[in-house]
Enzyme design. Sequence first.
Site, PDB file in Angstrom:
ATOM      1  N   HIS A 129       0.801  -1.234   0.000  1.00 30.99           N
ATOM      2  CA  HIS A 129       0.000   0.000   0.000  1.00 30.99           C
ATOM      3  C   HIS A 129       0.834   1.284   0.000  1.00 30.99           C
ATOM      4  O   HIS A 129       0.430   2.278  -0.579  1.00 30.99           O
ATOM      5  CB  HIS A 129      -1.035  -0.005   1.146  1.00 30.99           C
ATOM      6  CG  HIS A 129      -0.466   0.210   2.504  1.00 30.99           C
ATOM      7  ND1 HIS A 129       0.128  -0.794   3.236  1.00 30.99           N
ATOM      8  CD2 HIS A 129      -0.378   1.321   3.281  1.00 30.99           C
ATOM      9  CE1 HIS A 129       0.532  -0.317   4.398  1.00 30.99           C
ATOM     10  NE2 HIS A 129       0.240   0.970   4.454  1.00 30.99           N
ATOM     11  N   LYS A 133       5.992   5.399  -1.496  1.00 29.65           N
ATOM     12  CA  LYS A 133       6.898   6.194  -0.656  1.00 29.65           C
ATOM     13  C   LYS A 133       8.346   6.099  -1.113  1.00 29.65           C
ATOM     14  O   LYS A 133       9.163   6.913  -0.700  1.00 29.65           O
ATOM     15  CB  LYS A 133       6.773   5.783   0.813  1.00 29.65           C
ATOM     16  CG  LYS A 133       5.483   6.311   1.440  1.00 29.65           C
ATOM     17  CD  LYS A 133       5.474   6.069   2.931  1.00 29.65           C
ATOM     18  CE  LYS A 133       4.208   6.671   3.557  1.00 29.65           C
ATOM     19  NZ  LYS A 133       4.095   6.297   4.979  1.00 29.65           N
ATOM     20  N   HIS A 158       2.061   9.868  -2.529  1.00 26.62           N
ATOM     21  CA  HIS A 158       2.526   8.475  -2.520  1.00 26.62           C
ATOM     22  C   HIS A 158       1.520   7.452  -3.055  1.00 26.62           C
ATOM     23  O   HIS A 158       1.925   6.493  -3.692  1.00 26.62           O
ATOM     24  CB  HIS A 158       3.127   8.076  -1.155  1.00 26.62           C
ATOM     25  CG  HIS A 158       2.134   7.760  -0.104  1.00 26.62           C
ATOM     26  ND1 HIS A 158       1.636   8.693   0.760  1.00 26.62           N
ATOM     27  CD2 HIS A 158       1.531   6.593   0.229  1.00 26.62           C
ATOM     28  CE1 HIS A 158       0.773   8.117   1.588  1.00 26.62           C
ATOM     29  NE2 HIS A 158       0.693   6.836   1.282  1.00 26.62           N
ATOM     30  N   HIS A 182      -6.116   4.323  -0.868  1.00 25.99           N
ATOM     31  CA  HIS A 182      -6.146   3.951   0.553  1.00 25.99           C
ATOM     32  C   HIS A 182      -6.164   5.145   1.504  1.00 25.99           C
ATOM     33  O   HIS A 182      -6.311   4.969   2.703  1.00 25.99           O
ATOM     34  CB  HIS A 182      -5.013   2.959   0.902  1.00 25.99           C
ATOM     35  CG  HIS A 182      -3.636   3.550   1.018  1.00 25.99           C
ATOM     36  ND1 HIS A 182      -2.821   3.742  -0.074  1.00 25.99           N
ATOM     37  CD2 HIS A 182      -2.929   3.985   2.094  1.00 25.99           C
ATOM     38  CE1 HIS A 182      -1.664   4.260   0.332  1.00 25.99           C
ATOM     39  NE2 HIS A 182      -1.703   4.425   1.641  1.00 25.99           N
ATOM     40  N   HIS A 183      -6.045   6.378   0.953  1.00 21.42           N
ATOM     41  CA  HIS A 183      -6.193   7.563   1.810  1.00 21.42           C
ATOM     42  C   HIS A 183      -7.462   8.355   1.506  1.00 21.42           C
ATOM     43  O   HIS A 183      -7.581   9.509   1.920  1.00 21.42           O
ATOM     44  CB  HIS A 183      -4.963   8.469   1.690  1.00 21.42           C
ATOM     45  CG  HIS A 183      -3.765   7.937   2.426  1.00 21.42           C
ATOM     46  ND1 HIS A 183      -3.672   7.938   3.796  1.00 21.42           N
ATOM     47  CD2 HIS A 183      -2.630   7.347   1.984  1.00 21.42           C
ATOM     48  CE1 HIS A 183      -2.521   7.383   4.170  1.00 21.42           C
ATOM     49  NE2 HIS A 183      -1.873   7.012   3.074  1.00 21.42           N
TER      50      HIS A 183
HETATM   51 FE   LIG Z   1      -0.231   5.501   2.858  1.00 20.47          FE
END
Ligand SMILES: [Fe+2]
Length: 260
Positions: A129, A133, A158, A182-183
């Site tokens: 996930h 980064k 990211h 996922h954010h």
């Molecule tokens: Fe994240």
Amino acid sequence: DPRFFKEVDEAADFVTHNLICVPLRTKEEIIGVVQGINKRDGDFTQEDLELFQSLADQIAIALDNARLYEELNEMALQLVKALSEAIEKRDSYTGGHTQRVLKVCMAISNQLGLPPEEKRQLMLAAILHDIGKVGIKDYILNKDDELTAEEFDIMRKHPLLGADILGHIKQLRSIIPAIKYHHEHYDGSGYPEGLKGEEIPFHARIIAVADTFDAMITDRPYQKGMSKEEAVEELKRNAGTQFDPQVVDAFAKALDGGDF
Ligand SMILES: [Fe+2]
């Protein structure tokens, strides 16, 4: 025939009248034997032997392919894990984060009764996930103070970077939505696209809960982590706004059941 091993017949009270044996051969080695016992009428012929051997050759190919397939699958999973290790090694305070997020995601998926193939997809997405980064500069990733607005904007890239990276691997394309979103927040206030409710891919909603939970219980240089109990209360308070209530519910049940 002196090669016949009589003891099995004697122990099992079975009478062997005739039998045929052929090796299961791959290119490199013999991996087994196929045996036929007691032909219905008459004795086994040369023709039976040839038929049997061609059948055994097919079986050997199928078994060998299955073994290769399993090995490839295993290697892919190890590569995925190595990729995520690469981020953990750079990010000074995410030690063990991926493993914990994975564990919580799996506990939620068990609670929700997801089918095995979906669990596998979720497993890969949970491991990867934060792969994006790798594209974020060290001074932002490892900053001890809270990020400035500008730095935060960079950090927020990211999920998109992760989607870009995985876009190169055909077999992982199906997990991109879970990573890219996922954010996102259930009420539409998240990033990168401000998706709302069911517009957010289901696996992304699961990762969001597991990821936030772990972030809340982890100590930061500028902030001590919450207890699990405080964190679950916080998740429940934000069910319906930040998080999918159904996922928070499954999460709370899994936590109650001692799954993590
Ligand atoms: Fe994240």
